[in-house]
Design a protein around this motif. Structure first.
Motif, mmCIF file in Angstrom:
data_model
loop_
_atom_site.group_PDB
_atom_site.id
_atom_site.type_symbol
_atom_site.label_atom_id
_atom_site.label_comp_id
_atom_site.label_asym_id
_atom_site.label_seq_id
_atom_site.Cartn_x
_atom_site.Cartn_y
_atom_site.Cartn_z
ATOM 1 N N GLU A 147 113.787 82.543 6.803
ATOM 2 C CA GLU A 147 114.987 81.728 6.667
ATOM 3 C C GLU A 147 116.213 82.610 6.895
ATOM 4 O OE1 GLU A 147 115.121 78.468 6.220
ATOM 5 O OE2 GLU A 147 112.968 78.151 5.938
ATOM 6 N N TYR A 148 117.301 82.002 7.382
ATOM 7 C CA TYR A 148 118.500 82.773 7.695
ATOM 8 C C TYR A 148 119.710 82.351 6.866
ATOM 9 C CZ TYR A 148 115.738 84.326 11.688
ATOM 10 O OH TYR A 148 114.750 84.863 12.480
ATOM 11 N N LEU B 179 116.553 79.289 2.262
ATOM 12 C CA LEU B 179 115.633 80.015 1.394
ATOM 13 C C LEU B 179 115.340 79.211 0.135
ATOM 14 C CD1 LEU B 179 114.099 82.662 0.693
ATOM 15 C CD2 LEU B 179 116.220 83.426 -0.431
ATOM 16 N N LYS B 180 116.356 78.617 -0.437
ATOM 17 C CA LYS B 180 116.167 77.821 -1.650
ATOM 18 C C LYS B 180 115.222 76.653 -1.403
ATOM 19 C CE LYS B 180 118.756 75.331 -5.227
ATOM 20 N NZ LYS B 180 120.130 74.930 -5.678
ATOM 21 N N LYS B 181 115.414 75.954 -0.288
ATOM 22 C CA LYS B 181 114.542 74.828 0.042
ATOM 23 C C LYS B 181 113.111 75.283 0.287
ATOM 24 C CE LYS B 181 115.660 71.463 2.710
ATOM 25 N NZ LYS B 181 116.105 70.667 3.876
ATOM 26 N N ALA B 182 112.955 76.366 1.045
ATOM 27 C CA ALA B 182 111.617 76.859 1.344
ATOM 28 C C ALA B 182 110.897 77.301 0.080
ATOM 29 C CB ALA B 182 111.700 78.013 2.342
ATOM 30 N N CYS B 183 111.616 78.015 -0.782
ATOM 31 C CA CYS B 183 110.994 78.515 -2.007
ATOM 32 C C CYS B 183 110.635 77.379 -2.961
ATOM 33 C CB CYS B 183 111.920 79.510 -2.700
ATOM 34 S SG CYS B 183 112.123 81.073 -1.808
ATOM 35 N N CYS C 33 111.675 76.824 8.772
ATOM 36 C CA CYS C 33 110.930 75.580 8.561
ATOM 37 C C CYS C 33 111.295 74.954 7.217
ATOM 38 C CB CYS C 33 109.431 75.799 8.674
ATOM 39 S SG CYS C 33 108.629 76.707 7.338
ATOM 40 N N GLY C 34 111.785 75.759 6.280
ATOM 41 C CA GLY C 34 112.269 75.201 5.026
ATOM 42 C C GLY C 34 113.560 74.426 5.234
ATOM 43 N N ARG C 35 114.472 75.031 5.933
ATOM 44 C CA ARG C 35 115.773 74.388 6.207
ATOM 45 C C ARG C 35 115.601 73.059 6.929
ATOM 46 N NH1 ARG C 35 120.634 77.018 9.975
ATOM 47 N NH2 ARG C 35 122.103 75.261 9.771
ATOM 48 N N TYR C 36 114.677 73.013 7.882
ATOM 49 C CA TYR C 36 114.525 71.817 8.711
ATOM 50 C C TYR C 36 113.318 70.952 8.328
ATOM 51 C CZ TYR C 36 118.124 73.938 11.615
ATOM 52 O OH TYR C 36 119.300 74.483 12.058
ATOM 53 N N ASN C 37 112.749 71.214 7.178
ATOM 54 C CA ASN C 37 111.634 70.389 6.662
ATOM 55 C C ASN C 37 110.461 70.326 7.643
ATOM 56 O OD1 ASN C 37 113.118 69.584 4.263
ATOM 57 N ND2 ASN C 37 114.299 68.221 5.594
ATOM 58 N N GLU C 38 110.104 71.485 8.206
ATOM 59 C CA GLU C 38 109.029 71.533 9.202
ATOM 60 C C GLU C 38 107.794 72.300 8.728
ATOM 61 O OE1 GLU C 38 111.816 71.545 13.247
ATOM 62 O OE2 GLU C 38 111.219 73.444 12.319
ATOM 63 N N CYS C 39 107.836 72.894 7.542
ATOM 64 C CA CYS C 39 106.737 73.773 7.118
ATOM 65 C C CYS C 39 105.399 73.041 7.072
ATOM 66 C CB CYS C 39 107.043 74.385 5.758
ATOM 67 S SG CYS C 39 108.497 75.467 5.733
ATOM 68 N N GLU C 40 105.424 71.773 6.697
ATOM 69 C CA GLU C 40 104.176 71.028 6.573
ATOM 70 C C GLU C 40 103.436 70.927 7.908
ATOM 71 O OE1 GLU C 40 102.483 66.793 4.789
ATOM 72 O OE2 GLU C 40 104.628 67.064 5.119
ATOM 73 N N LYS C 41 104.166 70.863 9.006
ATOM 74 C CA LYS C 41 103.512 70.780 10.313
ATOM 75 C C LYS C 41 102.687 72.038 10.583
ATOM 76 C CE LYS C 41 106.802 67.621 12.496
ATOM 77 N NZ LYS C 41 107.715 67.402 13.646
ATOM 78 N N TYR C 42 103.167 73.159 10.088
ATOM 79 C CA TYR C 42 102.417 74.405 10.255
ATOM 80 C C TYR C 42 101.250 74.496 9.280
ATOM 81 C CZ TYR C 42 106.559 75.934 12.874
ATOM 82 O OH TYR C 42 107.590 76.035 13.779
ATOM 83 N N ARG D 33 116.305 86.661 5.950
ATOM 84 C CA ARG D 33 116.896 87.782 6.665
ATOM 85 C C ARG D 33 118.231 87.368 7.253
ATOM 86 N NH1 ARG D 33 115.031 92.215 8.545
ATOM 87 N NH2 ARG D 33 117.240 92.556 8.138
ATOM 88 N N ASP D 34 119.039 88.368 7.638
ATOM 89 C CA ASP D 34 120.246 88.093 8.395
ATOM 90 C C ASP D 34 119.846 87.626 9.788
ATOM 91 O OD1 ASP D 34 120.557 90.904 10.204
ATOM 92 O OD2 ASP D 34 119.558 91.131 8.272
#
Length: 271
Positions: A232-233, A238-242, A211-220, A254-255
């Motif tokens: 994140e994979y 990971l950088k965006k999410a963090c 959800c960080g990579r695709y800018n979707e975390c806010e919906k959750y 994770r891998d």
């Protein structure tokens, strides 16, 4: 709550919007579970181990593992089941009419993972699919897991010519009701556009891939507050999410095949 798409009208308006977003996040984070249901604590260390169990790293308090594995002692354990697709090469475990077929009568596969898609288009088929998946949920409960994570809720979104979201919501509601009857919380796995319906479908928190990579975390977070557990994979994801959510959500990198520690593909990073 991101303000990226809000037109700036001065610091007073921006501050008010930020305060409102924070209040919404807090309210959702402290929502009560159904009686007897234990929700995972928000914003604590977590690990995603659905590809193979291993000793959780120091600081991990929540772990997700496949239903065939045992829960990690002393932690909050989420039980993974594949609810909308078969496991790879396991389509023979299902009645043939429960496998989705295209107009040529061919079974439809998720090409990336080699998983046959389950046919959720009729009430009878959804009932039969739920009965099988609920058997796995029973296993989760018997083993001592605290929650269940039914995967591929978003399958309908990848096969819009054959499936629709109302069918997915009907099946997940059946699974939610059964999980709750067994004393388990239940996670929404992906399908961010359906998070708004969580009260109707009975979902308690979210496990969100990329959800960080695709800018979707806010919906959750609008639905579940800080009870969103992000996988994140990629390092960039990971950088965006963090950067955006590291102070509010549980995030792990994770891998892609989620291999256990010691495997050459194993990757695990956090904020």
């Amino acid at each position: 709550m991101s303000l990226n798409r809000v037109v700036r009208r001065g610091m007073t308006v921006a501050a008010a919007l930020t305060a409102t977003a924070a209040a919404c996040l807090t309210a959702a984070s402290t929502a009560s579970a159904a009686p007897g249901i234990q929700l995972p604590n928000p914003h604590i260390g977590w690990d995603y181990q659905i590809g193979g169990a291993y000793t959780p790293p120091a600081g991990v308090k929540i772990v997700s593992r496949d239903y065939t594995a045992d829960p990690a002692p002393g932690l909050y354990n989420i039980c993974y089941v594949n609810a909308f697709q078969t496991q790879p090469k396991k389509e023979g475990d299902w009645d043939s009419d429960l496998l989705l077929k295209n107009s040529k009568g061919q079974v439809v596969y998720d090409g990336k993972w080699g998983e046959a898609i389950l046919d959720i288009r009729t009430e009878d088929k959804r009932k039969r699919i739920a009965e099988k998946v609920n058997g796995w949920i029973d296993t989760c409960a018997a083993k001592g897991f605290q929650a269940v994570e039914p995967d591929n809720y978003d399958t309908y979104d990848r096969y819009q010519d054959l499936l629709d979201p109302s069918q997915a919501e009907d099946l997940i509601t059946r699974l939610s009701q059964h999980a709750h009857s067994k004393g388990l919380a239940i996670a929404q796995k992906n399908a961010p556009d359906l998070a708004k319906d969580h009260a109707k479908t009975g979902l308690d928190f979210a496990v969100a891939e990329e959800c960080g990579r695709y800018n979707e975390c806010e919906k959750y977070t609008k639905a579940y507050g800080s009870r969103v557990y992000v996988v994140e994979y990629t390092d960039s994801g990971l950088k965006k999410a963090c950067s955006a959510w590291g102070d509010k959500l549980s995030i792990v990198r994770r891998d892609e095949n989620v291999k256990p520690k010691g495997h050459e593909e194993y990757v695990r990073k956090t904020c």
